[in-house]
Write a protein that holds these residues in place. Structure first.
Motif, mmCIF file in Angstrom:
data_model
loop_
_atom_site.group_PDB
_atom_site.id
_atom_site.type_symbol
_atom_site.label_atom_id
_atom_site.label_comp_id
_atom_site.label_asym_id
_atom_site.label_seq_id
_atom_site.Cartn_x
_atom_site.Cartn_y
_atom_site.Cartn_z
ATOM 1 N N MET A 65 -8.760 -7.124 1.285
ATOM 2 C CA MET A 65 -8.032 -8.155 0.543
ATOM 3 C C MET A 65 -8.527 -8.240 -0.908
ATOM 4 O O MET A 65 -7.728 -8.329 -1.850
ATOM 5 C CB MET A 65 -8.200 -9.508 1.236
ATOM 6 N N VAL A 66 -9.862 -8.218 -1.087
ATOM 7 C CA VAL A 66 -10.433 -8.292 -2.435
ATOM 8 C C VAL A 66 -10.040 -7.060 -3.254
ATOM 9 O O VAL A 66 -9.621 -7.171 -4.409
ATOM 10 C CB VAL A 66 -11.967 -8.423 -2.365
ATOM 11 N N VAL A 121 -16.766 -9.703 -0.403
ATOM 12 C CA VAL A 121 -16.490 -9.840 -1.833
ATOM 13 C C VAL A 121 -17.617 -9.194 -2.651
ATOM 14 O O VAL A 121 -17.377 -8.436 -3.603
ATOM 15 C CB VAL A 121 -16.339 -11.324 -2.218
ATOM 16 N N VAL A 122 -18.857 -9.491 -2.274
ATOM 17 C CA VAL A 122 -20.013 -8.931 -2.982
ATOM 18 C C VAL A 122 -20.016 -7.410 -2.880
ATOM 19 O O VAL A 122 -20.252 -6.706 -3.870
ATOM 20 C CB VAL A 122 -21.327 -9.521 -2.421
ATOM 21 N N VAL A 178 -24.881 -15.152 0.351
ATOM 22 C CA VAL A 178 -25.732 -14.099 -0.207
ATOM 23 C C VAL A 178 -25.514 -14.041 -1.714
ATOM 24 O O VAL A 178 -24.373 -13.977 -2.185
ATOM 25 C CB VAL A 178 -25.412 -12.738 0.431
ATOM 26 N N ILE A 179 -26.604 -14.060 -2.465
ATOM 27 C CA ILE A 179 -26.518 -14.070 -3.930
ATOM 28 C C ILE A 179 -27.239 -12.837 -4.465
ATOM 29 O O ILE A 179 -28.472 -12.742 -4.383
ATOM 30 C CB ILE A 179 -27.160 -15.332 -4.514
ATOM 31 N N GLN A 233 -19.740 -4.994 -6.155
ATOM 32 C CA GLN A 233 -20.866 -4.118 -6.465
ATOM 33 C C GLN A 233 -20.430 -2.653 -6.501
ATOM 34 O O GLN A 233 -20.929 -1.877 -7.314
ATOM 35 C CB GLN A 233 -21.989 -4.317 -5.435
ATOM 36 N N TRP A 234 -19.485 -2.289 -5.642
ATOM 37 C CA TRP A 234 -19.004 -0.900 -5.666
ATOM 38 C C TRP A 234 -18.196 -0.632 -6.929
ATOM 39 O O TRP A 234 -18.403 0.390 -7.602
ATOM 40 C CB TRP A 234 -18.144 -0.613 -4.430
ATOM 41 N N ILE A 235 -17.274 -1.529 -7.284
ATOM 42 C CA ILE A 235 -16.450 -1.338 -8.485
ATOM 43 C C ILE A 235 -17.332 -1.181 -9.718
ATOM 44 O O ILE A 235 -17.095 -0.324 -10.579
ATOM 45 C CB ILE A 235 -15.483 -2.527 -8.683
ATOM 46 N N LEU A 236 -18.372 -1.984 -9.819
ATOM 47 C CA LEU A 236 -19.241 -1.967 -10.996
ATOM 48 C C LEU A 236 -20.417 -1.012 -10.845
ATOM 49 O O LEU A 236 -21.258 -0.927 -11.745
ATOM 50 C CB LEU A 236 -19.752 -3.387 -11.276
#
Length: 222
Positions: free
Chosen positions: A77-78, A1-2, A28-29, A6-9
């Motif tokens: 999926m995301v 998900v992260v 992971v944050i 991160q790639w999209i943004l």
């Protein structure tokens, strides 16, 4: 998900100090989003050529399946969910065109200065539109490598002393060499499926030739 978000943004500067790990859950944050929407590729002296942090040590932790199985399926999926219903995210992104952040204004001014342009206000609006367009095209099936090359061509762009070599390394087998585009793994610049986008991202982010060209403080070996 992260990784997908991160790639999209276009979140860059993903060195080890910009991740926290919850000791209770192992989650992971990510923190520190100062370099977003591809500015780490466009403006930094050493441009970032990989878009996910998938270094050799992280890959070892993912054995025996590696990037296959749960990791790849979750990314798909995301991404599929975002591509099927992009309206809310795209609407939120358009706010940056109407009210660009101070970081964006500074980045636009820096880019205009690099390109010898004087109308900073016009460049600020163009900068915001360009960055939002890149994110939107990722949700429309854009090729990750082609979009990265667009980020690389803006900002410092062709004024980089090794620009042509960087382009060639990013293209690699993914886009193919001039005259051999038909042999590329992902030759289309758009209309890729979710699985093709994810596979291209993973291939690019684990390419040792690109990892070796990252800024040393990013610690691509760790």
């Amino acid at each position: 998900v992260v990784c997908i978000m991160q790639w999209i943004l276009g979140i860059g500067d993903r060195h080890l100090s910009n991740y926290l790990i919850c000791q209770l859950t192992g989650s992971v944050i990510p923190i520190d989003f100062g370099y977003s929407f591809g500015t780490a590729t466009s403006l930094l002296p050493v441009p970032e050529l990989v878009q996910l942090r998938l270094t050799p040590q992280i890959l070892h932790l993912m054995e025996p399946l590696g990037t296959h199985g749960l990791f790849r399926e979750t990314m798909m999926m995301v991404l599929r969910s975002l591509r099927e219903k992009p309206e809310m995210l795209v609407a939120a992104l358009h706010m940056f065109i109407q009210e660009p952040t101070l970081d964006w204004a500074n980045a636009a001014a820096k880019q205009a200065q690099m390109q010898g342009k004087e109308d900073y206000e016009e460049e600020k609006e163009k900068f915001a539109q360009q960055r939002i367009s890149l994110s939107r095209r990722k949700l429309e099936g854009g090729n990750p490598c082609s979009l990265l090359l667009e980020e690389l061509s803006s900002g410092k762009g062709k004024s980089r002393p090794n620009y042509r070599q960087l382009v060639s390394h990013v293209e690699g087998d993914r886009l193919g060499k001039p005259g051999h585009r038909k042999d590329a793994l992902w030759g289309n610049s758009s209309d890729l499926s979710c699985s093709e986008q994810v596979d291209c991202l993973i291939h690019q982010s684990t390419d040792k030739n690109l990892l070796g060209r990252m800024w040393e403080g990013w610690e691509p070996y760790a």
